[in-house]
Design a protein around this motif. Sequence first.
Motif, PDB file in Angstrom:
ATOM      1  N   MET A  45      12.966 -45.963   0.912  1.00  0.00           N
ATOM      2  CA  MET A  45      12.272 -45.354  -0.224  1.00  0.00           C
ATOM      3  C   MET A  45      11.847 -43.922   0.074  1.00  0.00           C
ATOM      4  SD  MET A  45      12.341 -46.973  -2.890  1.00  0.00           S
ATOM      5  CE  MET A  45      11.187 -45.908  -3.744  1.00  0.00           C
ATOM      6  N   ALA A  48      14.680 -41.959  -0.634  1.00  0.00           N
ATOM      7  CA  ALA A  48      15.088 -41.954  -2.034  1.00  0.00           C
ATOM      8  C   ALA A  48      14.125 -41.186  -2.921  1.00  0.00           C
ATOM      9  CB  ALA A  48      15.226 -43.386  -2.534  1.00  0.00           C
ATOM     10  N   SER A  49      12.856 -41.185  -2.564  1.00  0.00           N
ATOM     11  CA  SER A  49      11.891 -40.554  -3.471  1.00  0.00           C
ATOM     12  C   SER A  49      10.884 -39.736  -2.682  1.00  0.00           C
ATOM     13  CB  SER A  49      11.158 -41.629  -4.282  1.00  0.00           C
ATOM     14  OG  SER A  49       9.972 -41.082  -4.803  1.00  0.00           O
ATOM     15  N   SER A 301       8.282 -49.637  -5.833  1.00  0.00           N
ATOM     16  CA  SER A 301       9.474 -48.849  -5.510  1.00  0.00           C
ATOM     17  C   SER A 301      10.437 -48.834  -6.680  1.00  0.00           C
ATOM     18  CB  SER A 301      10.187 -49.428  -4.291  1.00  0.00           C
ATOM     19  OG  SER A 301       9.317 -49.478  -3.200  1.00  0.00           O
ATOM     20  N   LEU A 302      10.594 -49.999  -7.301  1.00  0.00           N
ATOM     21  CA  LEU A 302      11.521 -50.081  -8.427  1.00  0.00           C
ATOM     22  C   LEU A 302      11.027 -49.223  -9.582  1.00  0.00           C
ATOM     23  CD1 LEU A 302      12.386 -53.881  -8.278  1.00  0.00           C
ATOM     24  CD2 LEU A 302      13.789 -51.954  -7.543  1.00  0.00           C
ATOM     25  N   LEU A 305      11.786 -45.759  -8.822  1.00  0.00           N
ATOM     26  CA  LEU A 305      13.223 -45.490  -8.987  1.00  0.00           C
ATOM     27  C   LEU A 305      13.662 -45.639 -10.436  1.00  0.00           C
ATOM     28  CD1 LEU A 305      14.669 -47.332  -5.857  1.00  0.00           C
ATOM     29  CD2 LEU A 305      14.262 -44.889  -6.155  1.00  0.00           C
ATOM     30  N   ASP A 306      12.686 -45.910 -11.331  1.00  0.00           N
ATOM     31  CA  ASP A 306      13.000 -46.023 -12.749  1.00  0.00           C
ATOM     32  C   ASP A 306      13.933 -47.181 -13.078  1.00  0.00           C
ATOM     33  OD1 ASP A 306      11.709 -44.659 -14.599  1.00  0.00           O
ATOM     34  OD2 ASP A 306      12.878 -42.790 -14.399  1.00  0.00           O
ATOM     35  N   VAL A 307      13.785 -48.252 -12.336  1.00  0.00           N
ATOM     36  CA  VAL A 307      14.616 -49.421 -12.615  1.00  0.00           C
ATOM     37  C   VAL A 307      14.007 -50.196 -13.782  1.00  0.00           C
ATOM     38  CG1 VAL A 307      15.472 -51.596 -11.667  1.00  0.00           C
ATOM     39  CG2 VAL A 307      15.352 -49.560 -10.230  1.00  0.00           C
TER      40      VAL A 307
END
Lengths: 338, 509
Positions: A45, A48-49, A301-302, A305-307
């Motif tokens: 993560m 990723a971000s 986290s999701l 991540l814009d899930v």
Amino acid sequence: MTETSLGQATEKRDIVRGSDGAMKRLLGMREMGLLCIILLVCVVMSLASPYFLTWSNFRTIFLSFSVEGIVVIGMTMLLIVGGLDLSVGAVVCFAMVVAGKLFLLGINPWLASAGGVASAAAIGAAMGVFVVKVGLSHFIASLAAMVIVRGACLLVTQGTPLSLFTLPPEFKFVGQGSIGGVPLVVIIFLVLAVVFDFLLRRATRFRAIFYTGSNERAAEYSGIRTKRVIFWVTVLCSTLAGLSGVIFMARFGSATPQFGVGMELNVIAAAVIGGASLKGGQGSIFGAVLGVALLSLVTSSLILLDVSVYLQDMIKGFILLAAVSFDHLMSKRAGREG
Amino acid sequence: MPSLLELEGIAKRFGPVAALQDVSFDLRAGEIHALAGENGAGKSTTMRIVDGIIQPDAGQIRIDGKPVRIRSPLEAQALGIGFVHQEIALCPDVSVAENIFMAATAASRAPLMNFAGMERKARAALAELTDVDPGAKVGSLSISNQQLVEIAKALALDARILILDEPTSALTEAETRKLFAIVHRLKAKGLGIIHITHRMAEIFDHCDRVTVFRDGRYIDCLQVDGTTPEQVVNRMVGRTISKLYPPKLNRAAGRPLIEVEGLCDTHLLDDISFTLREGEILGIGGLIGAGRSELAKAVCGLGPRRAGRIRLDGQDVSIPDFATALDHGVVYVSEDRKAEGLFLDLSIRSNVSALRLGQVSTRLGLIDRSAEEAQAQRLGKKLRLKAASMANPPSVLSGGNQQKVALARMFSVNPRVVFLDEPTRGVDVGAKSEIHIILRDLARSGVGVIVISSELPELIGLADRILVLHEGRLSGEIGPDRMTEEAIIALASGLKPPVAAQKLEGTEQ
Ligand SMILES: Nc1ncnc2c1ncn2[C@@H]1O[C@H](COP(=O)(O)OP(=O)(O)OP(=O)(O)O)[C@@H](O)[C@H]1O
Ligand SMILES: [Mg+2]
């Protein structure tokens, strides 16, 4: 001569059989494994971000699971003793609603909160009586309690949220304040987790929880009052749920009759990911804390991540499945070697 | 001097069943007192009353001459009563050490556990019995080691009265000897020991007095000196039974029924081959952990199998799972009737019919209750099963009668080859010789019978040929002319059989 060699041969086998310090290490392994997964998610993560590795993000994650974590502590102990409580979500809500209602009736918020927690304990005691005296299973008793208590929440509030913005600031501080930058609710949760983890591992009285859950008959034959143990753990689980309810109230400054719907499944999932067995006799608070931490970490986290929200639930379900299957396969293999 | 423990006029009913009527018993300090009786005679029930697990309907218990009421195992412990249960009562998820000292923990006032001290004490308590690691979880141990832990647990209570309910039925000779060494020492220290067993040899080698129960009543209490085993058995069963084993096969065995070649499993069994011929009973001996049960399970598709061929009636067959084994008429009867043998909470008749439900089903695939009942009645009668009703679950039966239900299941399939793992564990003398006769008849009728037993006299008395395993390998085969306990023990512990050794000496001379 035959006699001694006979003895030796038996001993040799027994050494092979008894060599399961591995089993013991395995207990720690569940927790180690979870820690590794948590670290892994953190590493991924942070790549990723850019927001991930910020103090405020961690604060949010901790905040998100701390109050629910208090419920997980109680649920873990109940699972270890061989029980289960489907009513925790409703009981959290009930304690919140009762405390809120009492406050609105003009009672001091601290006293009102004590009343909320006491009402939760009373629900636990009632379930305990049905389990221990009547002989119902925890599943049935708590399923009934869940439906009844949820109904009671609606009855008390007449279906509308109680607005509690008049709560005094020193009370709201419990749910919203920080000490040295660390939210008070996180501190409360961690202290409770450490205390109960220690008690469960080391305290003489609390070992009876493992014994009773592992084999109730054997525990009873050893002079343990198993019915009492089951009763009190049931009460403790509800009481912790109640405590969590009033802390939620302090945090949100309101009491909604629909609060905590579905919470019980999340809580059970966290405990099980942390190593608790639905058959009883196994589990640890530390593991359960890691379990609840992992679930929240993944959720946030999701989000980061814009899930899609719908995917989030599915992913959580798969994590539960993966964690439990992995552990199962590992212990099977260790058992074969041992 | 008053007796250590006295029972007088004890009665107990379970619903319509009068389990005990007017039972008396007396135990002195410094004696080993055997309690004998057929399966279901009420031995365990009486001891459960003494331990406070169940309450008597009538009668009095006196300790040191003083009447007491024992309402729970906790109170029994406080009175100095230690109990080794017939059915192992341990917590599988908890360490050996914690199991041994569970009662002490329950009564302890110390706020915290002392695990290190507990493991040290457990190691000492186990030292004379076995070598298991006190930190190991009980669930990972073999049954015999669990039995030893159960014994160590009772010894750790520092009891004045020690009750042993069939402690040796899951032990081999070597472990039994260790147990009796300890028991004799406790006797010298002045403990009163009650020993329940179906093995006459244990009564006559180790005990001072023997009390006999029959059908829930006290029959007699005899001084072991000056009594013969026949007298004890007579009082137990109320009739004379021959203690002889049924006659063995007196002709050459017939065609091969099952041939196993080069069988290996994943962790223990190594290259095992044997043949079972029509008409013979094949015995399998060996120490606990030698792979006897593993062998039987591997053949029946219940355990992992890595290599090996199985031929039934000369035809190669593949048996990947137990359902296929049953289709071929190959049956395994487990040594662990509680965990692997029975559905303890279903009715006896559903237990008996479970292996071949088709036999008691109607054409529509529905279970025919009356056919099921008839089957259970027929097989129950054959085995002299003592049960109030076939609708009762096995969990309320005495240990030996549970074993008979497990055997009845096997008969329900009309088997071709049966593997019986400790078939008479916990079975009384009368029923035992009946089971032996039944097995012999079965063999004579052309069914292949393979018997695993830790009781050497049974193996020698029953089998026409004995295979001995040692650490997963076949260490030898003993024919009818060379069957002695020494020969089996030697092979079982990996030594050369004495016969071979003698031959060697002969050639040297
Ligand atoms: N909980 C129960 N409910 C109903 N019947 C019971 C119960 N416990 C024991 N019995 C009955 O009481 C009788 C005595 O059983 P018990 O277990 O004392 O026999 P035992 O002498 O120990 O036999 P074994 O040698 O087979 O162990 C049996 O007929 C049994 O079916
Ligand atoms: Mg018994």
